[in-house]
Design a protein around this motif. Structure first.
Motif, mmCIF file in Angstrom:
data_model
loop_
_atom_site.group_PDB
_atom_site.id
_atom_site.type_symbol
_atom_site.label_atom_id
_atom_site.label_comp_id
_atom_site.label_asym_id
_atom_site.label_seq_id
_atom_site.Cartn_x
_atom_site.Cartn_y
_atom_site.Cartn_z
ATOM 1 N N ALA A 169 0.831 -1.203 0.000
ATOM 2 C CA ALA A 169 0.000 0.000 0.000
ATOM 3 C C ALA A 169 0.865 1.252 0.000
ATOM 4 N N LEU A 192 -5.217 1.696 -1.850
ATOM 5 C CA LEU A 192 -6.374 1.601 -0.960
ATOM 6 C C LEU A 192 -6.729 0.150 -0.663
ATOM 7 N N TYR A 195 -4.220 -1.150 1.824
ATOM 8 C CA TYR A 195 -4.417 -0.593 3.168
ATOM 9 C C TYR A 195 -5.586 -1.287 3.863
ATOM 10 N N LEU A 196 -6.651 -1.542 3.121
ATOM 11 C CA LEU A 196 -7.804 -2.225 3.693
ATOM 12 C C LEU A 196 -7.436 -3.639 4.134
ATOM 13 N N ALA A 210 -6.113 4.202 5.085
ATOM 14 C CA ALA A 210 -7.179 3.768 4.175
ATOM 15 C C ALA A 210 -8.307 4.791 4.136
ATOM 16 N N SER A 214 -9.310 7.257 0.966
ATOM 17 C CA SER A 214 -10.663 7.193 0.422
ATOM 18 C C SER A 214 -11.265 8.589 0.287
#
Length: 339
Positions: A169, A192, A195-196, A210, A214
């Motif tokens: 990420a 993203l 990160y999730l 994250a 976003s």
């Protein structure tokens, strides 16, 4: 007779295009080229390993992402690779030029790129074709990040899988932030997604990154409840996470909102939580909120207390606020408590 003539014509073509022949496998005779129309050529090329190997240049321009320095940064590096070193097939079959996840980009009459996103934005490949006597694969861009190029454990509190996701990420976000590559949007989207993945068990930093990404507009926007959950996870240990949660309570899933704070009680509580974590920036912000009554509580004595506390920690903003208040009546500088 026709067969002999055909072979002679083929031989003449081979002699005439000798320089081109040094670049790829096999014959370029018309009867061995699937089609001069790329929309028909692509399904035939991708159908099997033998065809791909035959119509791949001897030396392929190969782009891969490699680490640079000691900060987890990556950059694309290009080199020439002998096609014999590849494991075929290189491309998963493409049934039509309108296959989901596959984008065909015409550069000019002799050059076409095939962008393959079917394995996800973390594993995009771009295949570069040029037209010789037939279409030939001459370049492969691999925009994935190999696990072998990542640190063993950058964050000890994460599992191995989450560590890998977090590092990917960070790397993808760094590449996207340069805004130098045609895949800038996809690089942020890959960041993203990773990160999730890293935030799956509630890691505060991954959760904050994250949610922030976003809301940045650079990556797809997550649903409101998802963003809220991420900021709440970030607020457990990170003062910047609690401050972000405070802002989220006011503006929701839209940082460009200009209206009044939507949930002032919760926003004040989250900002107070950030101040309790010892952040001078958060303490100064809480003081400003008390001075203006931005959320719920308007209390000048508490504002002064926050400014004094933050000033002791070197907050230039709080020092400036205290100097400004020195021009007001003495009672305005009476401090009570910050939090």
């Amino acid at each position: 007779m026709n067969a002999v003539l055909k072979k002679r014509n083929c031989f003449a073509a081979l002699v005439f295009t000798a320089s081109a022949l040094s670049l790829f496998h096999g014959s370029v005779c018309a009867d061995e080229c699937p089609s001069e129309d790329f929309t028909q050529f692509l399904p035939a090329f991708s159908a099997n390993a033998e065809t791909q190997q035959r119509l791949t240049a001897m030396t392929v321009k190969s782009l891969v992402l490699k680490p640079t320095g000691e900060h987890g940064d990556f950059e694309p590096q290009t080199s020439g690779v002998n096609s014999a070193a590849f494991v075929y097939p290189l491309m998963v079959p493409v049934l039509t030029d309108k296959t989901d996840g596959v984008e065909v980009e015409k550069i000019d009459d002799s050059h076409v790129n095939v962008v393959d996103k079917r394995a996800g934005t973390s594993n995009i490949k771009i295949f570069n074709f040029s037209r010789q006597a037939c279409w030939v694969l001459e370049g492969i861009e691999d925009w994935s990040i190999s696990e072998e190029d990542l640190a063993v454990a950058s964050k000890p509190d994460m599992s191995k899988a989450e560590n890998i996701c977090f590092q990917r990420a960070e790397a993808f976000r760094g590449l996207g932030g340069l805004e130098q590559y045609r895949l800038t949007g996809e690089l942020f989207e890959a960041s993203l997604e990773n990160y999730l993945c890293a935030a799956a068990s509630g890691d505060p930093q991954a959760s904050l990154n994250a949610a922030s990404l976003s809301l940045s507009g650079m990556a797809p926007q997550l649903e409101t409840e998802k963003v809220k959950g991420l900021f709440e996870a970030a607020a457990t240990t990170l003062p910047e996470g609690a401050m972000s949660l405070s802002l989220f309570y006011c503006q929701g899933n839209n940082l460009s909102s200009q209206g009044p704070c939507q949930h002032p009680d919760q926003a004040e509580e989250a900002l107070t939580q950030a101040a309790r974590m010892g952040s001078a920036f958060a303490i100064n912000a809480l003081g400003r909120a008390f001075e203006t009554g931005e959320f719920v509580t308007k209390d000048m004595s508490r504002a002064v207390a926050c400014y004094q506390l933050a000033a002791k920690q070197g907050s230039k903003g709080s020092i400036a606020h205290l100097k400004r208040l020195n021009t007001q009546p003495a009672e305005a500088l009476k401090a009570s408590y910050c939090y």
